[in-house]
Motif scaffolding. Structure first.
Motif, PDB file in Angstrom:
ATOM      1  N   GLY A 182      35.296   4.406 -20.682  1.00  0.00           N
ATOM      2  CA  GLY A 182      36.636   4.174 -21.212  1.00  0.00           C
ATOM      3  C   GLY A 182      37.071   2.728 -21.254  1.00  0.00           C
ATOM      4  N   SER A 183      36.395   1.861 -20.478  1.00  0.00           N
ATOM      5  CA  SER A 183      36.890   0.502 -20.322  1.00  0.00           C
ATOM      6  C   SER A 183      36.734  -0.350 -21.577  1.00  0.00           C
ATOM      7  CB  SER A 183      36.182  -0.175 -19.150  1.00  0.00           C
ATOM      8  OG  SER A 183      34.787  -0.198 -19.371  1.00  0.00           O
ATOM      9  N   SER A 184      35.810  -0.007 -22.480  1.00  0.00           N
ATOM     10  CA  SER A 184      35.569  -0.838 -23.663  1.00  0.00           C
ATOM     11  C   SER A 184      36.779  -0.917 -24.578  1.00  0.00           C
ATOM     12  CB  SER A 184      34.364  -0.313 -24.445  1.00  0.00           C
ATOM     13  OG  SER A 184      34.603   1.021 -24.867  1.00  0.00           O
ATOM     14  N   GLU A 185      37.605   0.081 -24.560  1.00  0.00           N
ATOM     15  CA  GLU A 185      38.805   0.079 -25.396  1.00  0.00           C
ATOM     16  C   GLU A 185      39.924  -0.761 -24.798  1.00  0.00           C
ATOM     17  OE1 GLU A 185      40.222   3.479 -27.779  1.00  0.00           O
ATOM     18  OE2 GLU A 185      38.906   4.665 -26.493  1.00  0.00           O
ATOM     19  N   LEU A 186      39.765  -1.147 -23.536  1.00  0.00           N
ATOM     20  CA  LEU A 186      40.837  -1.842 -22.835  1.00  0.00           C
ATOM     21  C   LEU A 186      40.366  -3.208 -22.343  1.00  0.00           C
ATOM     22  CD1 LEU A 186      42.313   1.146 -20.801  1.00  0.00           C
ATOM     23  CD2 LEU A 186      43.458  -0.111 -22.612  1.00  0.00           C
ATOM     24  N   SER A 187      40.009  -4.071 -23.265  1.00  0.00           N
ATOM     25  CA  SER A 187      39.612  -5.428 -22.899  1.00  0.00           C
ATOM     26  C   SER A 187      40.846  -6.323 -22.913  1.00  0.00           C
ATOM     27  CB  SER A 187      38.584  -5.962 -23.885  1.00  0.00           C
ATOM     28  OG  SER A 187      39.174  -6.134 -25.163  1.00  0.00           O
ATOM     29  N   PRO A 188      40.869  -7.362 -22.075  1.00  0.00           N
ATOM     30  CA  PRO A 188      41.996  -8.310 -22.113  1.00  0.00           C
ATOM     31  C   PRO A 188      42.194  -8.911 -23.502  1.00  0.00           C
ATOM     32  CG  PRO A 188      40.654  -8.681 -20.160  1.00  0.00           C
ATOM     33  CD  PRO A 188      39.908  -7.703 -21.013  1.00  0.00           C
TER      34      PRO A 188
END
Length: 456
Positions: A182-188
């Motif tokens: 899931g983290s790829s959609e939530l980059s800084p």
């Protein structure tokens, strides 16, 4: 200037034999009025009484029923509110800050906001928008409190992210951030782009309402950071519970990409690191390296941490491994390591790396002042100190009189809003309040000296 851009090598490296440690023996109390010292002693002794802290809200309700709101309010204003709060109006806050400035201390304003999960009014979009307006007014007030007659100076204020976005959303985001899928959609970078463009950010594992709230939250955070930058006010983001820390770190990283670039004169957005967590030193080193590689300025407020008891209780309830240090001594060792790491970074990277040593611990403060001397970090440079208003004055005053930059964290607002906030903060800082015995002893010693007419 408050934030000097002189090279740190302007001070030759001194020997430790030349360094004279500050004395935190209460000698600086001569700067305060007798009434102020007496109130401080009374309030600190009351706050060290566990039943009062545990049942503070119940005591407040009982006092209002027995004495009436007017008399109960007057007693609170003369005691706890008067000790820990700057006031309700801008004029009252300004008066408090002027008193601090006369003592060599600086203001770090904090807006007391408390979300109530069961309250529809305090979890609605309108509530967060109201908090946005309050934060923007706090930026204005922070700027107005700085003396602008001389060279341009920067002010500081605290920012609580969950005053502008829902803890529920932060918890949901944190869960997905910790999953590799899931983290790829939530980059800084993606969040920073959404902040700048104002275009709707769509995250696949959030529903329509959550996506809408996320975009509204990003817009609010961006507005505060943009306005603070324009007003020369640096934002120190408060630490909160570990179960939402991944989301908070992501949001701070997104803000940093935009506002901590060297050409902006950053860092304008600082993050808070809690030494009582086992991962903090590793995380701090990783974040500092990442900021350096990205060419970003890096701002840190280093604290021991205030949520220890609740963190342990939640960990036990969930059957997870304890993420906190085993005891106070281990937390102190962690704080010392993090402090050494950051002071070395400051000495190496100068104006691109800023640190607030936010501690009431005398040993930590002495370590910081000694290492600043050894590393040639100027007193008016990128390192400052922070303590709570109404506490640890024997340390704050000694630092301020010696020429260090010292900030007092100052909540302000109406009695009805601030007292519940203070009680909850007291519950989170039990160990600090109960550990203020030395300060109480020094206050008592100074009061007896004045009573007996002895010379200082």
């Amino acid at each position: 200037m408050l934030w000097t851009r002189l090279p740190l090598s302007c001070h030759s490296r001194p020997s430790t034999a030349d360094w004279q440690p500050l004395r935190f023996d209460g000698g600086a109390f001569h700067l305060k009025k007798t009434a102020e010292l007496a109130r401080a002693l009374l309030v600190l002794r009351l706050c060290a009484w566990p039943p009062l802290v545990t049942h503070g809200l119940a005591f407040q309700a009982w006092s209002q029923r027995l004495l009436g709101s007017r008399l109960s309010g007057a007693l609170l204003r003369a005691s706890i509110y008067g000790q820990f709060v700057a006031g309700e109006t801008a004029e009252e806050v300004r008066g408090c800050v002027q008193q601090l400035q006369a003592l060599g201390l600086l203001p770090l304003l904090a807006v007391p906001t408390e979300e109530e999960p069961d309250s529809t009014a305090k979890t609605s979009e309108a509530w967060y928008e109201g908090n946005l307006s309050t934060m923007l007014r706090c930026v204005d007030l922070s700027r107005a409190l700085v003396d602008t007659s001389g060279p341009a100076r920067n002010s500081l204020m605290q920012l609580k992210v969950t005053a502008l976005t829902s803890p529920r959303l932060c918890k949901e985001l944190s869960t997905w951030i910790q999953k590799s899928t899931g983290s790829s959609e939530l980059s800084p970078e993606r969040l920073a782009e959404a902040m700048d463009s104002g275009k709707n950010l769509q995250v696949s594992y959030l529903n329509a309402e959550q996506n809408q709230h996320l975009q509204a939250s990003l817009n609010r955070l961006h507005q505060v950071a943009q306005y603070a930058r324009a007003q020369h006010v640096r934002l120190l983001v408060d630490a909160e519970y570990t179960f939402i820390n991944p989301a908070l770190s992501l949001l701070v990283a997104a803000l940093a990409l935009r506002w901590n670039r060297p050409e902006e004169g950053g860092p304008w957005v600082w993050n808070t690191y809690q030494a009582y967590l086992k991962e903090t030193h590793e995380r701090l080193e990783r974040d500092a390296d990442a900021a350096h590689k990205a060419g970003l300025a890096f701002g840190v407020k280093l604290v021991r941490g205030a949520y220890l008891d609740k963190e342990r209780a939640m960990t036990q309830l969930q059957g997870k491994e304890d993420c906190t240090q085993p005891d106070y001594e281990a937390t102190s060792r962690s704080y010392s390591r993090c402090l050494e790491l950051m002071l070395r970074r400051v000495s190496q990277h100068g104006p691109l790396c800023h640190l607030m040593v936010a501690s009431h611990n005398e040993e930590s403060v002495l370590q910081a002042t000694k290492r600043m001397w050894e590393l040639g970090i100027p007193l008016d440079g990128p390192v400052c100190f922070g303590q709570l208003l109404g506490m640890c004055d024997h340390v704050s005053l000694a630092l301020g009189q010696a020429g260090y930059l010292v900030y007092k964290s100052i909540p302000y607002g109406c009695l009805e809003e601030v007292i519940p906030y203070l009680i909850r903060r007291a519950q989170e800082n039990r160990s600090v309040l109960q550990g203020a015995r030395r300060e109480q002893a020094l206050l008592s010693q100074e009061l007896w000296r004045r009573l007996l007419g002895r010379k200082a």
